[in-house]
Design an enzyme around this catalytic site. Structure first.
Site, PDB file in Angstrom:
ATOM      1  N   SER A 129      -9.863  69.196 -50.728  1.00  0.00           N
ATOM      2  CA  SER A 129     -10.608  70.319 -50.167  1.00  0.00           C
ATOM      3  C   SER A 129     -10.073  71.640 -50.687  1.00  0.00           C
ATOM      4  O   SER A 129      -8.875  71.770 -50.992  1.00  0.00           O
ATOM      5  CB  SER A 129     -10.451  70.275 -48.640  1.00  0.00           C
ATOM      6  OG  SER A 129     -10.863  71.481 -48.052  1.00  0.00           O
ATOM      7  N   TYR A 154      -4.993  68.921 -40.255  1.00  0.00           N
ATOM      8  CA  TYR A 154      -6.016  68.357 -41.139  1.00  0.00           C
ATOM      9  C   TYR A 154      -5.802  68.833 -42.578  1.00  0.00           C
ATOM     10  O   TYR A 154      -5.736  68.026 -43.516  1.00  0.00           O
ATOM     11  CB  TYR A 154      -7.425  68.751 -40.666  1.00  0.00           C
ATOM     12  CG  TYR A 154      -8.462  68.625 -41.746  1.00  0.00           C
ATOM     13  CD1 TYR A 154      -8.980  67.386 -42.095  1.00  0.00           C
ATOM     14  CD2 TYR A 154      -8.884  69.742 -42.481  1.00  0.00           C
ATOM     15  CE1 TYR A 154      -9.906  67.267 -43.126  1.00  0.00           C
ATOM     16  CE2 TYR A 154      -9.795  69.634 -43.503  1.00  0.00           C
ATOM     17  CZ  TYR A 154     -10.305  68.393 -43.825  1.00  0.00           C
ATOM     18  OH  TYR A 154     -11.199  68.290 -44.857  1.00  0.00           O
ATOM     19  N   LYS A 158      -4.538  66.865 -46.408  1.00  0.00           N
ATOM     20  CA  LYS A 158      -5.123  66.933 -47.756  1.00  0.00           C
ATOM     21  C   LYS A 158      -4.034  67.282 -48.781  1.00  0.00           C
ATOM     22  O   LYS A 158      -3.958  66.674 -49.852  1.00  0.00           O
ATOM     23  CB  LYS A 158      -6.257  67.959 -47.797  1.00  0.00           C
ATOM     24  CG  LYS A 158      -7.486  67.570 -46.979  1.00  0.00           C
ATOM     25  CD  LYS A 158      -8.153  66.295 -47.487  1.00  0.00           C
ATOM     26  CE  LYS A 158      -9.305  65.841 -46.630  1.00  0.00           C
ATOM     27  NZ  LYS A 158      -9.748  64.455 -46.943  1.00  0.00           N
TER      28      LYS A 158
HETATM   29  N1  UFG Z   1     -19.251  79.829 -38.798  1.00  0.00           N
HETATM   30  C1  UFG Z   1     -19.903  80.636 -37.902  1.00  0.00           C
HETATM   31  N2  UFG Z   1     -20.442  80.054 -36.800  1.00  0.00           N
HETATM   32  C2  UFG Z   1     -20.359  78.721 -36.535  1.00  0.00           C
HETATM   33  C3  UFG Z   1     -19.696  77.898 -37.475  1.00  0.00           C
HETATM   34  C4  UFG Z   1     -19.154  78.498 -38.589  1.00  0.00           C
HETATM   35  O1  UFG Z   1     -20.001  81.841 -38.090  1.00  0.00           O
HETATM   36  O2  UFG Z   1     -20.862  78.275 -35.494  1.00  0.00           O
HETATM   37  C5  UFG Z   1     -18.697  80.430 -40.016  1.00  0.00           C
HETATM   38  C6  UFG Z   1     -17.213  80.238 -40.154  1.00  0.00           C
HETATM   39  O3  UFG Z   1     -16.515  81.267 -39.488  1.00  0.00           O
HETATM   40  C7  UFG Z   1     -17.040  80.264 -41.644  1.00  0.00           C
HETATM   41  C8  UFG Z   1     -18.341  79.672 -42.188  1.00  0.00           C
HETATM   42  O4  UFG Z   1     -19.272  79.785 -41.119  1.00  0.00           O
HETATM   43  O5  UFG Z   1     -16.951  81.580 -42.089  1.00  0.00           O
HETATM   44  C9  UFG Z   1     -18.223  78.226 -42.569  1.00  0.00           C
HETATM   45  O6  UFG Z   1     -17.643  77.511 -41.479  1.00  0.00           O
HETATM   46  P1  UFG Z   1     -17.586  75.921 -41.447  1.00  0.00           P
HETATM   47  O7  UFG Z   1     -16.925  75.522 -40.180  1.00  0.00           O
HETATM   48  O8  UFG Z   1     -18.927  75.353 -41.743  1.00  0.00           O
HETATM   49  O9  UFG Z   1     -16.694  75.589 -42.703  1.00  0.00           O
HETATM   50  P2  UFG Z   1     -15.185  76.016 -42.983  1.00  0.00           P
HETATM   51  O10 UFG Z   1     -15.215  76.797 -44.245  1.00  0.00           O
HETATM   52  O11 UFG Z   1     -14.494  76.606 -41.845  1.00  0.00           O
HETATM   53  O12 UFG Z   1     -14.569  74.570 -43.106  1.00  0.00           O
HETATM   54  C10 UFG Z   1     -14.554  73.920 -44.291  1.00  0.00           C
HETATM   55  C11 UFG Z   1     -14.591  72.406 -44.064  1.00  0.00           C
HETATM   56  C12 UFG Z   1     -13.286  71.915 -43.499  1.00  0.00           C
HETATM   57  C13 UFG Z   1     -12.127  72.519 -44.227  1.00  0.00           C
HETATM   58  C14 UFG Z   1     -12.222  74.010 -44.192  1.00  0.00           C
HETATM   59  C15 UFG Z   1     -11.058  74.687 -44.819  1.00  0.00           C
HETATM   60  O13 UFG Z   1     -15.637  72.036 -43.186  1.00  0.00           O
HETATM   61  O14 UFG Z   1     -13.263  70.514 -43.646  1.00  0.00           O
HETATM   62  O15 UFG Z   1     -13.389  74.354 -44.895  1.00  0.00           O
HETATM   63  O16 UFG Z   1     -11.136  76.062 -44.656  1.00  0.00           O
HETATM   64  F1  UFG Z   1     -10.953  72.182 -43.682  1.00  0.00           F
END
Ligand code: UFG
Length: 346
Positions: A129, A154, A158
């Protein structure tokens, strides 16, 4: 290919796993799925068969079960390579249950690495990741960027698993490895026969967004608009899940054709384009014509401000490139959400 080459896919009924099984079958591989169904359903095997016309072999089995995995490799003799998706993947849960995450994610990989040489398996493609980069100092981020301290157990699994693979190869194990560092996978198969099935309240942006758009959730919360980005919301590199699946097929081909320059190779799998949360919301509304409620709320703990890939290495060395437009990808996510309602699933 005269005789179909056999590939093991752990976690093959999951979100990325199921799309990858489809692409492997389309490319002529014989697929064996191992999944403990902890976060997926056996009916996904039927759905895969509907897409490709070929039923993959399926074993309900936990990668933690060493004897069971040993027997599985014996039963499906001649497995040439493994794609290892099976893992726990909820960032928040990993903070609450670190030992569950360390046990599941580390021991599963250790079992595979021990069993592979015994059963003549040549190589492994590992699901890593972009989380390993933390907040990169330079964007877009390349594979040469330093690994930052993990934000969660988590993320740490990785990083550790990448090191376990490197150390195992350094020790002389006759294994080829390709580590794929995924950015943010989204969307679903264009047939809407397979897609992402979140358990409970979605933590990720797109499933929460599509559930809001269809009326399951009242409004989407945008976590922060005071980041140091053009519109203040976080930036990510959203990669279509079918494009991502295809990266695994080219990685497998590279392993089997012994094309690797090094025994362990690492590739960013992203589009090279960063999109903010607010941009993504507007692109969804424009591409689908569907409007929904959202509100700006405070930042979410542990979020990276901005990250997107430099995918040139994958483009040049693997000959892989993200192809699907963000609009088509968002439409596929919406089509999948509509299909879930039609089928009475969500
Ligand atoms: N976000 C929102 N509202 C929500 C959900 C997410 O604004 O309800 C935003 C988050 O703050 C972020 C973006 O949307 O800026 C993406 O969020 P996600 O949760 O979809 O994805 P992430 O980038 O946080 O997570 C991903 C993978 C994980 C990994 C992570 C590492 O899903 O497996 O990247 O940063 F660990």
């Amino acid at each position: 290919m005269s005789m179909k080459e056999r590939i093991l896919v752990t976690g093959g009924t999951g979100y990325i796993g199921s799309h990858t099984v489809v692409e492997l079958q389309n490319a002529g591989y014989d697929v064996v799925i191992v999944d403990n169904l902890s976060n997926s359903n056996a009916s996904v095997v039927d759905q895969i068969e509907k897409v490709t016309g070929i039923r993959p072999a399926f074993e309900k089995l936990d990668c933690l079960d060493y004897a069971g995995m040993d027997a599985m490799f014996a039963k499906y003799a001649g497995i040439k390579a493994v794609i290892h998706f099976a893992a726990s993947k909820a960032v928040g849960e990993s903070v609450q249950k670190p030992l569950l995450y360390y046990r599941n994610n580390l021991v599963s990989l250790i079992n595979l690495l021990e069993l592979m040489p015994k059963h003549g398996v040549q190589g492994i493609v590992f699901s890593s990741s972009c989380t390993v980069y933390g907040q990169p100092d330079e964007l877009p981020v390349t594979e040469a960027a330093p690994i930052k301290k993990a934000e969660s157990p988590y993320g740490n699994t990785k990083q550790i698993n990448e090191e376990i693979i490197r150390d195992t190869v350094t020790s002389g194990s006759p294994i080829q490895a390709i580590l794929l560092r995924y950015f943010n996978p989204i969307g679903a198969h264009p047939t809407a026969l397979i897609g992402e099935l979140p358990n409970g309240v979605p933590q990720n942006l797109i499933p929460y967004l599509t559930q809001t758009a269809i009326g399951i959730r009242e409004k989407l919360s945008v976590f922060g608009d005071d980041y140091n980005t053009p519109d203040g919301s976080c930036i990510r590199d959203y990669i279509n899940v079918v494009d991502l699946a295809k990266a695994h097929v080219v990685a497998i081909r590279r392993i089997l054709e012994k094309k690797q320059a090094e025994q362990v190779e690492v590739f960013n799998i992203g589009t090279g384009r960063g999109l903010s949360v607010l941009e993504l919301i507007h692109l969804f509304e424009e591409s689908t014509g569907v409007k929904f409620n959202y509100q700006i709320v405070g930042r979410r703990a542990g979020d990276i401000e901005q990250v997107w890939a430099n995918p040139e290495r994958a483009n040049k060395v693997l000959g892989w490139k993200a192809e699907t437009s963000i609009e088509d990808t968002l439409r596929s996510a919406w089509k999948w959400q509509l299909k879930l309602r039609e089928d009475g699933i969500q």
